[in-house]
Motif scaffolding. Sequence first.
Motif, PDB file in Angstrom:
ATOM      1  N   SER A 143       0.947  -1.123  -0.058  1.00  0.00           N
ATOM      2  CA  SER A 143       0.091  -0.079   0.075  1.00  0.00           C
ATOM      3  C   SER A 143       0.938   1.131  -0.009  1.00  0.00           C
ATOM      4  O   SER A 143       2.108   1.215  -0.063  1.00  0.00           O
ATOM      5  N   LEU A 144       0.368   2.524  -0.289  1.00  0.00           N
ATOM      6  CA  LEU A 144       0.961   3.559  -0.022  1.00  0.00           C
ATOM      7  C   LEU A 144       1.612   3.923   1.171  1.00  0.00           C
ATOM      8  O   LEU A 144       2.671   4.611   1.533  1.00  0.00           O
ATOM      9  N   THR A 145       0.865   3.447   2.321  1.00  0.00           N
ATOM     10  CA  THR A 145       1.670   3.689   3.652  1.00  0.00           C
ATOM     11  C   THR A 145       2.808   2.797   3.771  1.00  0.00           C
ATOM     12  O   THR A 145       3.641   3.248   4.428  1.00  0.00           O
ATOM     13  N   ASP A 146       2.815   1.843   3.066  1.00  0.00           N
ATOM     14  CA  ASP A 146       4.162   0.659   2.776  1.00  0.00           C
ATOM     15  C   ASP A 146       5.361   1.612   2.156  1.00  0.00           C
ATOM     16  O   ASP A 146       6.264   1.509   2.710  1.00  0.00           O
ATOM     17  N   LEU A 147       4.693   1.836   1.040  1.00  0.00           N
ATOM     18  CA  LEU A 147       5.604   2.607   0.024  1.00  0.00           C
ATOM     19  C   LEU A 147       6.562   3.732   0.519  1.00  0.00           C
ATOM     20  O   LEU A 147       7.575   3.835   0.612  1.00  0.00           O
ATOM     21  N   PHE A 148       5.533   4.753   1.226  1.00  0.00           N
ATOM     22  CA  PHE A 148       6.286   5.966   1.824  1.00  0.00           C
ATOM     23  C   PHE A 148       7.144   5.689   3.028  1.00  0.00           C
ATOM     24  O   PHE A 148       8.090   6.422   3.265  1.00  0.00           O
ATOM     25  N   LEU A 149       6.569   4.798   3.925  1.00  0.00           N
ATOM     26  CA  LEU A 149       7.211   4.675   4.930  1.00  0.00           C
ATOM     27  C   LEU A 149       8.650   3.985   4.790  1.00  0.00           C
ATOM     28  O   LEU A 149       9.544   4.272   5.050  1.00  0.00           O
ATOM     29  N   ARG A 150       8.879   2.965   3.556  1.00  0.00           N
ATOM     30  CA  ARG A 150      10.098   2.505   3.062  1.00  0.00           C
ATOM     31  C   ARG A 150      11.091   3.621   2.698  1.00  0.00           C
ATOM     32  O   ARG A 150      12.057   3.576   2.959  1.00  0.00           O
ATOM     33  N   ILE A 151      10.563   4.426   1.917  1.00  0.00           N
ATOM     34  CA  ILE A 151      11.212   5.507   1.353  1.00  0.00           C
ATOM     35  C   ILE A 151      11.830   6.464   2.373  1.00  0.00           C
ATOM     36  O   ILE A 151      12.894   6.617   2.468  1.00  0.00           O
ATOM     37  N   ALA A 152      10.827   6.720   3.539  1.00  0.00           N
ATOM     38  CA  ALA A 152      11.373   7.644   4.500  1.00  0.00           C
ATOM     39  C   ALA A 152      12.720   6.853   5.503  1.00  0.00           C
ATOM     40  O   ALA A 152      13.530   7.477   5.713  1.00  0.00           O
ATOM     41  N   LEU A 153      12.375   5.477   5.670  1.00  0.00           N
ATOM     42  CA  LEU A 153      13.202   4.826   6.474  1.00  0.00           C
ATOM     43  C   LEU A 153      14.671   4.571   5.696  1.00  0.00           C
ATOM     44  O   LEU A 153      15.765   5.019   6.208  1.00  0.00           O
ATOM     45  N   ARG A 154      14.513   4.437   4.413  1.00  0.00           N
ATOM     46  CA  ARG A 154      15.923   4.418   3.502  1.00  0.00           C
ATOM     47  C   ARG A 154      16.480   5.865   3.590  1.00  0.00           C
ATOM     48  O   ARG A 154      17.616   5.606   3.511  1.00  0.00           O
TER      49      ARG A 154
END
Length: 332
Positions: A143-154
């Motif tokens: 989902s978008l929540t998964d996608l944006f979280l991963r970008i922020a963490l990376r």
Amino acid sequence: MGLHWKRGALALAAMATLGVTNSVAASELGKVTMSVVPSTSSAVLYVARDNGYFDKHGLEVEIVEFTSGAEAERAMVAGAVDMGGGGVGSTLIMANRGIEATNVVLFQDKPIFTLVTSSAFDVQPGDFQALKGKNIGISSPGSLTDLFLRIALRDAGLDPDTDVTIVATGGLAAHLPALQAGRVDAQMTWEPSTVTITHENAGKIFMDLRTDDVPENLQNLLGSSLQVTDDWLNASDENLAKAKAAARAIAEAGRDIKADPALMVGTLEKIFPNVTAELLTEIAEIEAAAYNPVITQEAIAHMNDVYVEAGLIAQPVAFEDLVDPRLSAEWE
């Protein structure tokens, strides 16, 4: 010939009197189904449906609701619905997987999501290193929540797969209980959950993607759009006409919301009946500013760079593969 022309002129005059100029009669193009997650972003679809924007352009629209963007997009790809609401970034990912999809029109030019940390977790906003070893909630994998979280963490130098535990907590209604029960230390969420969590002192905003106060790679990322598969779009002239009408209607509704946020409050009351009008008015004022139907080449180039760097896609996707000029012409 002359008599037919006069009759046509009279018909056009009658349509102008009824306020239907530059459009077609209600439902003339037929029915389309749209999959969405009820949210402040997709609220523009409800406003367009309930306030006559789709009717003006000849569409009968049935909105099919899902609890996550990933589910809504899968429904579109599978052909269970005609059109789907989802993140623009998801069309980049689909293209890298061999799924050809087109963005019909943009809803908002910023993501709607926030990362909220539990009130039991003593952490300063933006201190991503403090998230190491924590449980972080998303709605669902992909989902978008998964996608944006991963970008922020990376972006912060953390590995989403090893430095934190990502927990699928479900749809919007599950986010507050997940924090309160201690199931997660932080939760990716959106309105009205963000306001509800903070007003109930269950958590505080750690990162707000609706602002520019976010990690560099998360700046200037587009939010959600209405999408179609290329197979559906090119299957018939009728489908193209429906997509063009949807683009016009949503662009008009979005601009009107931006000019007058109160236009979406009634819609938000229907989507979120348990939230007070006062809070929904506050949410509308925040969210309306991001309504913008236009997807630019610069934005897609930036998203390509971010997604490649984050390992979300292997190859950048050409603007022309994501935006059809036959549809973008309807945005203005």
